[in-house]
Write a protein that holds these residues in place. Structure first.
Motif, PDB file in Angstrom:
ATOM      1  N   HIS A 170       0.859  -1.132   0.049  1.00 21.77           N
ATOM      2  CA  HIS A 170       0.097  -0.040  -0.001  1.00 21.77           C
ATOM      3  C   HIS A 170       0.789   1.155  -0.108  1.00 21.77           C
ATOM      4  O   HIS A 170       1.723   1.568   0.978  1.00 21.77           O
ATOM      5  N   GLY A 171       0.673   2.146  -1.025  1.00 20.75           N
ATOM      6  CA  GLY A 171       1.638   3.282  -1.124  1.00 20.75           C
ATOM      7  C   GLY A 171       1.374   4.566  -0.493  1.00 20.75           C
ATOM      8  O   GLY A 171       2.031   5.272  -0.403  1.00 20.75           O
ATOM      9  N   LEU A 172       0.124   4.548   0.468  1.00 19.18           N
ATOM     10  CA  LEU A 172      -0.296   5.682   0.995  1.00 19.18           C
ATOM     11  C   LEU A 172      -0.542   5.273   2.367  1.00 19.18           C
ATOM     12  O   LEU A 172      -0.758   4.300   2.823  1.00 19.18           O
ATOM     13  N   CYS A 173      -0.550   6.415   3.295  1.00 17.76           N
ATOM     14  CA  CYS A 173      -0.945   6.393   4.733  1.00 17.76           C
ATOM     15  C   CYS A 173      -2.426   5.951   4.688  1.00 17.76           C
ATOM     16  O   CYS A 173      -3.006   6.175   4.119  1.00 17.76           O
ATOM     17  N   GLN A 174      -2.632   5.475   5.862  1.00 12.78           N
ATOM     18  CA  GLN A 174      -4.217   4.939   6.047  1.00 12.78           C
ATOM     19  C   GLN A 174      -4.555   5.602   7.446  1.00 12.78           C
ATOM     20  O   GLN A 174      -3.859   5.180   8.270  1.00 12.78           O
ATOM     21  N   LEU A 175      -5.738   6.099   7.591  1.00 14.07           N
ATOM     22  CA  LEU A 175      -6.553   5.750   8.902  1.00 14.07           C
ATOM     23  C   LEU A 175      -7.323   4.861   8.857  1.00 14.07           C
ATOM     24  O   LEU A 175      -8.327   4.354   8.071  1.00 14.07           O
ATOM     25  N   VAL A 176      -7.628   3.928  10.071  1.00 13.76           N
ATOM     26  CA  VAL A 176      -8.365   2.976  10.214  1.00 13.76           C
ATOM     27  C   VAL A 176      -9.212   2.945  11.616  1.00 13.76           C
ATOM     28  O   VAL A 176      -8.456   3.933  12.543  1.00 13.76           O
ATOM     29  N   ILE A 177     -10.279   2.244  11.635  1.00 15.05           N
ATOM     30  CA  ILE A 177     -10.988   2.243  12.941  1.00 15.05           C
ATOM     31  C   ILE A 177     -11.186   0.823  13.172  1.00 15.05           C
ATOM     32  O   ILE A 177     -11.697  -0.044  12.530  1.00 15.05           O
ATOM     33  N   LEU A 178     -10.797   0.358  14.406  1.00 14.89           N
ATOM     34  CA  LEU A 178     -10.575  -1.198  14.794  1.00 14.89           C
ATOM     35  C   LEU A 178     -11.534  -1.372  15.952  1.00 14.89           C
ATOM     36  O   LEU A 178     -11.702  -0.365  16.765  1.00 14.89           O
ATOM     37  N   VAL A 179     -12.266  -2.551  16.258  1.00 16.70           N
ATOM     38  CA  VAL A 179     -13.015  -2.748  17.323  1.00 16.70           C
ATOM     39  C   VAL A 179     -12.895  -4.189  17.879  1.00 16.70           C
ATOM     40  O   VAL A 179     -12.662  -5.146  17.214  1.00 16.70           O
ATOM     41  N   ARG A 180     -12.991  -4.143  19.109  1.00 18.33           N
ATOM     42  CA  ARG A 180     -13.074  -5.716  19.721  1.00 18.33           C
ATOM     43  C   ARG A 180     -14.450  -5.768  20.236  1.00 18.33           C
ATOM     44  O   ARG A 180     -14.692  -5.069  21.328  1.00 18.33           O
ATOM     45  N   GLU A 181     -15.497  -6.644  19.871  1.00 17.23           N
ATOM     46  CA  GLU A 181     -16.719  -6.862  20.226  1.00 17.23           C
ATOM     47  C   GLU A 181     -16.692  -7.774  21.307  1.00 17.23           C
ATOM     48  O   GLU A 181     -16.261  -8.906  21.144  1.00 17.23           O
ATOM     49  N   PRO A 182     -17.967  -7.599  22.271  1.00 21.83           N
ATOM     50  CA  PRO A 182     -18.118  -8.641  23.173  1.00 21.83           C
ATOM     51  C   PRO A 182     -18.615  -9.810  22.428  1.00 21.83           C
ATOM     52  O   PRO A 182     -18.756 -10.980  22.957  1.00 21.83           O
TER      53      PRO A 182
END
Length: 483
Positions: A170-182
């Protein structure tokens, strides 16, 4: 001085143009209807969303995370304030879910809700971690059971924002959202939950871009009335009046806009007036609301114990629903002949009466009469529409606000401005609480005379509708071929 200001406006405009150009590149990828997992650190996380971002550095991302950590209320509206708890440098979170790599910093905070009688505060760990060249900011609630998590918080064991550096794939920076679910899928079970994650990604992108350009907001809220004082009063009035009037609204206008907007304005005015009562020991002030429209603001202020009345060209159906002590008067006002016998003159989106508000206050029979005007559509003192042209860094609306401020100064007032927290783009309150030392009586009378010449009152909307119906009937019954 003018050249310096123009330069500042041009700079702001250029930065704004760059921001808008970057915002247009927002191309998010969502995984809200599917479960996409990824291993980060020692745990497996679900990827909810990601977006490429150009030219930003990790320092921009970290700056946003610091702001969001210390002011959760900027992204979680039901939160009133954020309290940071002091921790030792070696303090660790209550569980390992908060660490996605080598811990760089750890903050424990408490989210204080606006509805403190109904919602509980929530303790939370905020951990910044580095994993290779990536950075993660993890937010983990300190709750023993999911039932302890209040409604305003996402149903998650933890969630994280990530800044991922470019890699081989991947050639660009990325913003991500992650989650740990119950429970798998619980973080996106409803449309409202999905909309929250979408909004958070959009905000993260915009705030990071804005940080890169060094843009500073020129609007400052809560200058005249403090934030916490205002929010407390707003929550009080909303609980007392909102539901009843939203459900029982008899006008064709949108009740959710007008009810909540007037509750916000009433809350701000009451907080403002309480300042004077507290500092001067004076009685509660009296008021007149010029161009009061549906009269709801007058109803609210009267219900809260303030004596006053409203004037408008036409009555409204909703007027009959108010208590009998609410004083609403039908009158086509000639502002140049009107003498206010009250402490405060109010003009809330009063159209052609707006520029007259400081003039009327200056000519009041009360020597210390004050005013507040929230301008809307631009009108001259003559009642005619004011032709305005936007310039660099200045919208038509803000040019009109400047015009109202200049009129107020000519009337001998020390002018203050406040950007109100209301659901309207026309949200500037111009107020005059103090007089200057200058004798402005002649200037005020000159302004009144200039406005009186050729003054034309606005035709009420009800009359306009009747005229349209008459014209339509005339066209419908006109014989064929007649002119």
């Amino acid at each position: 001085m003018a050249h310096q200001m123009l330069g500042a406006e041009e700079t702001d405009t250029a930065i704004e143009a760059l921001r808008i150009a970057e915002f247009a590149k927002f191309r998010p990828t969502y995984h809200l209807n599917e479960v996409k997992s990824v291993d980060v650190g020692s745990n497996q996380w679900r990827v909810l969303a990601s977006v490429d971002i150009q030219d930003s550095e990790d320092v921009h991302f970290l700056s946003i995370m610091d702001k969001w950590t210390h002011a959760a209320e900027t992204i979680i509206p039901p939160v009133k304030r954020t309290e940071i708890m002091e921790l030792a440098k070696d303090a660790v979170p209550t569980h390992g879910d908060a660490e996605l790599g080598i811990m760089a910093s750890h903050t424990r905070r408490v989210l204080i809700p606006k509805r403190q009688g109904k919602d509980r505060p929530l303790e939370e760990d905020v951990v910044i971690s580095r994993l290779d060249s990536d950075i993660y900011a993890c937010f983990a609630p300190r709750a023993n059971d999911p039932s302890e998590i209040p409604f305003y918080y996402q149903q998650a064991v933890a969630y994280a924002f990530g800044y991922l550096s470019p890699g081989d794939d991947h050639g660009l920076c990325q913003l991500v959202i992650l989650v740990r679910e119950p429970v798998a899928g619980s973080a996106t079970a409803t449309n409202k939950q999905r909309m929250v994650w979408q909004d958070l990604l959009k905000r993260l992108y915009k705030w990071t871009v804005t940080e890169r350009f060094g843009y500073q907001k020129r609007v400052e809220h809560d200058v005249v009335v403090g934030y916490e004082q205002y929010v407390a009063k707003y929550q009080e009035l909303k609980a007392k009046y909102a539901l009843r009037w939203v459900e029982g609204w008899t006008e064709q206008t949108d009740p959710k806009k007008f009810v909540y907007e007037d509750i916000a304005i009433a809350s701000w005015l009451i907080c403002l007036w309480e300042q004077d009562v507290d500092s001067n020991g004076s009685d509660r002030p009296t008021f007149v609301d010029l161009g009061c429209g549906n009269g709801f603001l007058v109803y609210l202020l009267t219900s809260e114990g303030y004596a006053g009345y409203g004037i408008d060209q036409c009555s409204r159906k909703i007027w009959t629903q108010y208590d009998c002590e609410v004083d609403l008067r039908t009158q086509t006002l000639e502002p140049f002949n009107f003498v206010a016998d009250v402490d405060w003159v109010i003009g809330n989106h009063a159209d052609e009466l707006a520029p007259w508000v400081p003039v009327i206050a200056a000519r009041s029979s009360k020597p210390n009469a004050r005013f507040v005007v929230i301008p809307c559509c631009p009108h001259e003192l003559s009642g005619k529409n004011m032709p305005l042209k936007a310039t660099a860094g200045q919208s038509k609306y803000h040019i009109y606000v400047k015009y109202i401020c200049e009129l107020s100064e000519q009337c001998g007032f020390e002018v203050e401005r406040e950007y109100l927290r209301i659901p309207s783009t026309k949200n500037v309150a111009v107020l005059g609480r103090k007089r200057t030392d200058r004798d402005c009586r002649d200037a005020v009378e000159t302004l009144a005379a200039s406005g009186q010449h050729g003054f034309v009152a606005r035709v009420p909307d009800a009359v306009k509708n009747e005229l349209r119906l008459e014209k339509a009937k005339h066209r419908a019954f006109r014989p064929a071929g007649s002119q």
